[in-house]
Write an enzyme that holds these catalytic residues in place. Structure first.
Site, short mmCIF file in Angstrom:
data_model
loop_
_atom_site.label_atom_id
_atom_site.label_comp_id
_atom_site.label_asym_id
_atom_site.label_seq_id
_atom_site.Cartn_x
_atom_site.Cartn_y
_atom_site.Cartn_z
N CYS A 61 4.45 -6.11 -2.86
CA CYS A 61 5.24 -6.36 -1.66
C CYS A 61 6.71 -6.21 -2.06
O CYS A 61 7.01 -5.43 -2.95
CB CYS A 61 4.91 -7.73 -1.06
SG CYS A 61 5.35 -9.14 -2.11
N ALA A 62 7.59 -6.94 -1.44
CA ALA A 62 9.01 -6.83 -1.77
C ALA A 62 9.34 -7.54 -3.08
O ALA A 62 9.97 -6.97 -3.96
CB ALA A 62 9.88 -7.37 -0.64
#
Length: 107
Positions: A61-62
């Site tokens: 993800c981020a």
């Protein structure tokens, strides 16, 4: 949580690892790991049949929060899943390539 260090992930990625990006489409097209397939976090539970159970899955993800939660979910569902420490942000900061574009690659 089963987390893998960025360098370990980079080696697996170079060997053709399966990478699942659980961010939202706008985040994904803004920059993602080459070859990562978009399966947003909210859709992952209903899309596990699309995933290959015979190979390890690297979830990104981020920064690692969403991927950690989704990795836990996938492991409980019987997948060999690993959350990428630091996420796409760490990947980009390390100078590794990031792909941008207008359309997500989906599973």
């Amino acid at each position: 949580m089963s987390e893998v260090a960025l360098d370990t992930f980079a080696a697996a990625h170079a060997d053709g690892a399966t990478v699942i990006d659980v961010r939202e489409p706008g985040e994904y097209v803004g920059g993602h790991v080459p070859g990562a397939v978009l399966v947003p976090m909210g859709q992952l539970p209903s899309r596990t049949s699309e995933l290959d159970r015979s190979r390890p899955l690297y979830v990104i993800c981020a920064t690692g929060n969403r991927s950690g939660a989704m990795t836990d979910y996938l492991r409980r569902a019987g997948f060999d899943a690993w959350s990428v420490a630091g996420g796409t942000s760490a990947w980009a900061r390390s100078g590794r390539p990031v792909i941008t574009g207008t359309r997500p690659q989906v599973a």
